[in-house]
Design a protein around this motif. Structure first.
Motif, PDB file in Angstrom:
ATOM      1  N   THR A  62      -5.413  -8.453 -32.076  1.00  0.00           N
ATOM      2  CA  THR A  62      -4.202  -8.755 -32.563  1.00  0.00           C
ATOM      3  C   THR A  62      -3.936  -8.544 -34.176  1.00  0.00           C
ATOM      4  O   THR A  62      -2.898  -8.221 -35.041  1.00  0.00           O
ATOM      5  CB  THR A  62      -3.815 -10.308 -32.518  1.00  0.00           C
ATOM      6  OG1 THR A  62      -4.842 -11.030 -33.049  1.00  0.00           O
ATOM      7  CG2 THR A  62      -3.943 -10.611 -30.803  1.00  0.00           C
ATOM      8  N   HIS A  63      -5.246  -8.499 -34.819  1.00  0.00           N
ATOM      9  CA  HIS A  63      -5.339  -8.170 -36.149  1.00  0.00           C
ATOM     10  C   HIS A  63      -6.907  -8.315 -36.524  1.00  0.00           C
ATOM     11  O   HIS A  63      -7.700  -8.465 -35.555  1.00  0.00           O
ATOM     12  CB  HIS A  63      -4.863  -9.203 -36.957  1.00  0.00           C
ATOM     13  CG  HIS A  63      -4.981 -10.385 -37.174  1.00  0.00           C
ATOM     14  ND1 HIS A  63      -5.173 -11.487 -36.005  1.00  0.00           N
ATOM     15  CD2 HIS A  63      -5.693 -11.308 -38.168  1.00  0.00           C
ATOM     16  CE1 HIS A  63      -5.603 -12.498 -36.416  1.00  0.00           C
ATOM     17  NE2 HIS A  63      -5.886 -12.578 -37.501  1.00  0.00           N
ATOM     18  N   ALA A  64      -7.205  -7.654 -37.856  1.00  0.00           N
ATOM     19  CA  ALA A  64      -8.660  -7.451 -38.033  1.00  0.00           C
ATOM     20  C   ALA A  64      -9.341  -8.492 -38.869  1.00  0.00           C
ATOM     21  O   ALA A  64     -10.182  -7.944 -39.817  1.00  0.00           O
ATOM     22  CB  ALA A  64      -8.734  -6.060 -38.683  1.00  0.00           C
ATOM     23  N   HIS A  65      -9.211  -9.721 -38.688  1.00  0.00           N
ATOM     24  CA  HIS A  65      -9.782 -10.893 -39.623  1.00  0.00           C
ATOM     25  C   HIS A  65     -11.251 -11.162 -38.845  1.00  0.00           C
ATOM     26  O   HIS A  65     -11.230 -10.958 -37.457  1.00  0.00           O
ATOM     27  CB  HIS A  65      -9.011 -12.041 -39.323  1.00  0.00           C
ATOM     28  CG  HIS A  65      -7.905 -12.117 -40.349  1.00  0.00           C
ATOM     29  ND1 HIS A  65      -6.891 -12.881 -40.519  1.00  0.00           N
ATOM     30  CD2 HIS A  65      -7.916 -11.427 -41.558  1.00  0.00           C
ATOM     31  CE1 HIS A  65      -6.248 -12.788 -41.880  1.00  0.00           C
ATOM     32  NE2 HIS A  65      -6.736 -11.638 -42.255  1.00  0.00           N
ATOM     33  N   ILE A  66     -12.027 -11.544 -39.387  1.00  0.00           N
ATOM     34  CA  ILE A  66     -13.286 -11.591 -38.924  1.00  0.00           C
ATOM     35  C   ILE A  66     -13.484 -12.684 -37.776  1.00  0.00           C
ATOM     36  O   ILE A  66     -14.365 -12.523 -37.178  1.00  0.00           O
ATOM     37  CB  ILE A  66     -14.262 -12.002 -39.929  1.00  0.00           C
ATOM     38  CG1 ILE A  66     -13.826 -13.153 -40.892  1.00  0.00           C
ATOM     39  CG2 ILE A  66     -14.597 -10.910 -40.997  1.00  0.00           C
ATOM     40  CD1 ILE A  66     -14.710 -13.922 -42.068  1.00  0.00           C
ATOM     41  N   ASP A  67     -12.782 -13.489 -37.519  1.00  0.00           N
ATOM     42  CA  ASP A  67     -12.728 -14.628 -36.631  1.00  0.00           C
ATOM     43  C   ASP A  67     -11.978 -13.960 -35.242  1.00  0.00           C
ATOM     44  O   ASP A  67     -11.954 -14.591 -34.225  1.00  0.00           O
ATOM     45  CB  ASP A  67     -12.101 -15.963 -37.022  1.00  0.00           C
ATOM     46  CG  ASP A  67     -10.690 -15.800 -37.395  1.00  0.00           C
ATOM     47  OD1 ASP A  67     -10.401 -14.582 -38.152  1.00  0.00           O
ATOM     48  OD2 ASP A  67      -9.953 -16.635 -37.236  1.00  0.00           O
ATOM     49  N   HIS A  68     -11.573 -12.799 -35.350  1.00  0.00           N
ATOM     50  CA  HIS A  68     -10.874 -12.034 -34.240  1.00  0.00           C
ATOM     51  C   HIS A  68     -11.632 -10.990 -33.766  1.00  0.00           C
ATOM     52  O   HIS A  68     -11.672 -10.342 -32.691  1.00  0.00           O
ATOM     53  CB  HIS A  68      -9.415 -11.772 -34.484  1.00  0.00           C
ATOM     54  CG  HIS A  68      -8.687 -13.080 -34.732  1.00  0.00           C
ATOM     55  ND1 HIS A  68      -7.754 -14.019 -33.654  1.00  0.00           N
ATOM     56  CD2 HIS A  68      -8.718 -13.928 -35.794  1.00  0.00           C
ATOM     57  CE1 HIS A  68      -7.509 -14.834 -34.242  1.00  0.00           C
ATOM     58  NE2 HIS A  68      -8.010 -14.998 -35.401  1.00  0.00           N
ATOM     59  N   LEU A  69     -12.375 -10.554 -34.526  1.00  0.00           N
ATOM     60  CA  LEU A  69     -12.924  -8.721 -34.211  1.00  0.00           C
ATOM     61  C   LEU A  69     -14.618  -9.144 -33.918  1.00  0.00           C
ATOM     62  O   LEU A  69     -15.451  -8.320 -34.157  1.00  0.00           O
ATOM     63  CB  LEU A  69     -13.012  -7.877 -35.529  1.00  0.00           C
ATOM     64  CG  LEU A  69     -13.123  -8.128 -36.767  1.00  0.00           C
ATOM     65  CD1 LEU A  69     -14.694  -7.765 -37.146  1.00  0.00           C
ATOM     66  CD2 LEU A  69     -12.362  -7.177 -37.637  1.00  0.00           C
ATOM     67  N   GLY A 162       2.599  -9.749 -41.488  1.00  0.00           N
ATOM     68  CA  GLY A 162       2.944 -10.864 -42.480  1.00  0.00           C
ATOM     69  C   GLY A 162       1.532 -11.435 -42.593  1.00  0.00           C
ATOM     70  O   GLY A 162       0.891 -11.554 -43.598  1.00  0.00           O
ATOM     71  N   HIS A 163       0.955 -11.846 -41.676  1.00  0.00           N
ATOM     72  CA  HIS A 163      -0.466 -12.728 -41.701  1.00  0.00           C
ATOM     73  C   HIS A 163      -1.409 -11.798 -42.282  1.00  0.00           C
ATOM     74  O   HIS A 163      -2.096 -11.834 -42.858  1.00  0.00           O
ATOM     75  CB  HIS A 163      -0.672 -13.349 -40.103  1.00  0.00           C
ATOM     76  CG  HIS A 163      -2.131 -14.009 -40.209  1.00  0.00           C
ATOM     77  ND1 HIS A 163      -2.437 -14.770 -40.911  1.00  0.00           N
ATOM     78  CD2 HIS A 163      -3.109 -13.349 -39.576  1.00  0.00           C
ATOM     79  CE1 HIS A 163      -3.837 -15.110 -40.741  1.00  0.00           C
ATOM     80  NE2 HIS A 163      -4.275 -14.280 -39.838  1.00  0.00           N
ATOM     81  N   THR A 164      -1.234 -10.482 -41.329  1.00  0.00           N
ATOM     82  CA  THR A 164      -1.917  -9.368 -41.961  1.00  0.00           C
ATOM     83  C   THR A 164      -0.778  -7.962 -41.720  1.00  0.00           C
ATOM     84  O   THR A 164       0.344  -8.159 -40.918  1.00  0.00           O
ATOM     85  CB  THR A 164      -3.141  -8.867 -41.169  1.00  0.00           C
ATOM     86  OG1 THR A 164      -2.854  -8.614 -39.782  1.00  0.00           O
ATOM     87  CG2 THR A 164      -4.050  -9.914 -41.153  1.00  0.00           C
ATOM     88  N   GLY A 181      -2.107 -14.300 -31.615  1.00  0.00           N
ATOM     89  CA  GLY A 181      -2.880 -14.017 -32.497  1.00  0.00           C
ATOM     90  C   GLY A 181      -2.736 -14.936 -33.778  1.00  0.00           C
ATOM     91  O   GLY A 181      -2.417 -16.291 -33.070  1.00  0.00           O
ATOM     92  N   ASP A 182      -2.500 -14.837 -34.803  1.00  0.00           N
ATOM     93  CA  ASP A 182      -2.288 -15.593 -35.970  1.00  0.00           C
ATOM     94  C   ASP A 182      -1.078 -15.557 -36.466  1.00  0.00           C
ATOM     95  O   ASP A 182      -0.678 -16.040 -37.466  1.00  0.00           O
ATOM     96  CB  ASP A 182      -3.381 -15.560 -36.848  1.00  0.00           C
ATOM     97  CG  ASP A 182      -4.856 -15.967 -36.610  1.00  0.00           C
ATOM     98  OD1 ASP A 182      -4.915 -16.219 -35.410  1.00  0.00           O
ATOM     99  OD2 ASP A 182      -5.586 -15.914 -37.360  1.00  0.00           O
ATOM    100  N   ALA A 183       0.201 -14.715 -35.818  1.00  0.00           N
ATOM    101  CA  ALA A 183       1.341 -14.634 -36.281  1.00  0.00           C
ATOM    102  C   ALA A 183       1.925 -15.969 -35.793  1.00  0.00           C
ATOM    103  O   ALA A 183       3.195 -16.251 -36.622  1.00  0.00           O
ATOM    104  CB  ALA A 183       2.096 -13.599 -35.551  1.00  0.00           C
TER     105      ALA A 183
HETATM  106 ZN   LIG Z   1      -6.152 -14.305 -39.141  1.00  0.00          ZN
END
Ligand SMILES: [Zn+2]
Ligand SMILES: [Zn+2]
Length: 272
Positions: A62-69, A162-164, A181-183
């Motif tokens: 959903t995006h490339a933050h460290i808690d998701h990849l 927006g979030h990323t 994701g984090d949206a």
């Molecule tokens: Zn995030």
């Protein structure tokens, strides 16, 4: 027990970070990939549903933050799975710990922690779980918002920047579910909020743009919200969006760019 909020969808991860398995026949799509320390838990959770890491065909980020990849590169290597991400996430995938340029959050995490010291448990949990050692993802395929992705679960990809810059949500039409994701989350532990909201400026690139992206979620016909953080939520997505607009974390903790008018059509177009 692995939770199954709808047929073919399983909740993975821990109390702080969610990711999901979409199961179609013998094949699995992971939506996000948690934290590096989640590997054994992932093995056990997949085993509970009669699958293994080698059954993973695709990982949709959903995006490339460290808690998701966290597990993307490892599972890609072990299962030969394809990792899908929005092209605007490429810089973060190549350098997950970068915090400058497009990867810089709008707000200040230290300032949030001074205001609410209990929230320090979140970065501590991420650190203990290896988030800050999350390996970069060496090979990805580009997601195209608006398209249906031909992977198990056949998600429809929705742009929610927006979030990323390259955040996306996945709409699964048959079960009527949206993985956001984090949206749009149902818990933001940094500000201590439970219930639908966008993520605080401490972790978001542009909260005004994230708030504007709620419009894209409000029109989705679904009654199950599966967020990156917080519990699954049943009910029309547009109701969750209304609550997120009410909560508007940007009112209390928006950064200096927070009032930028991304509702202006020209700017919005540019943003998308
Ligand atoms: Zn995030
Ligand atoms: Zn997150």
């Amino acid at each position: 027990m692995t939770t199954r909020p709808a047929p073919g969808i399983y909740v993975l991860g821990d109390a702080v970070v969610n990711f999901y398995a979409l199961v179609e026949g013998a094949d699995v799509t992971l939506v996000d990939s948690g934290l590096p320390s989640h590997y054994r838990r992932l093995e056990a959770q997949l085993e509970q549903i009669g699958r293994s890491v080698r059954d993973v065909r695709a990982i949709v980020l959903t995006h490339a933050h460290i808690d998701h990849l966290g597990l993307a590169e490892r599972v890609r290597g072990e299962a030969g799975a394809t990792v899908w991400a929005h092209p605007l996430e490429a810089p973060a995938l190549a350098d997950p710990l970068k915090r400058s340029g497009d990867a810089a959050p709008e707000g200040s995490l230290p300032k949030h922690l001074l205001r609410r010291p209990a929230a320090v448990r979140v970065p501590l949990h991420l650190a203990r779980s290896g988030a800050f050692r999350a390996p970069r993802v060496l090979e990805t395929s580009p997601l195209r918002p608006g398209a249906i992705l031909d992977v198990p679960g056949r998600p429809h990809i929705v742009a929610v920047p927006g979030h990323t810059p390259g955040s996306i949500a996945l709409h699964l039409t048959a079960p009527g579910a949206v993985l956001t994701g984090d949206a749009l989350v149902t818990e933001d532990a940094i500000v201590g909020r439970t219930g639908p909201s966008i993520v605080s400026a401490a972790f978001s690139r542009n909260t005004a743009q994230a708030a504007a992206s709620l419009d894209a979620l409000a029109v989705i016909d679904a009654d199950l919200l599966l967020p990156g953080h917080g519990l699954p939520l049943r009910g029309a997505i547009r109701d969750a969006v209304d609550q997120a607009r009410e909560a508007a974390p940007s009112r209390t903790d928006r950064g200096k760019r927070g009032n930028a008018s991304v509702r202006d059509p020209a700017r919005r177009q540019q943003a998308l």
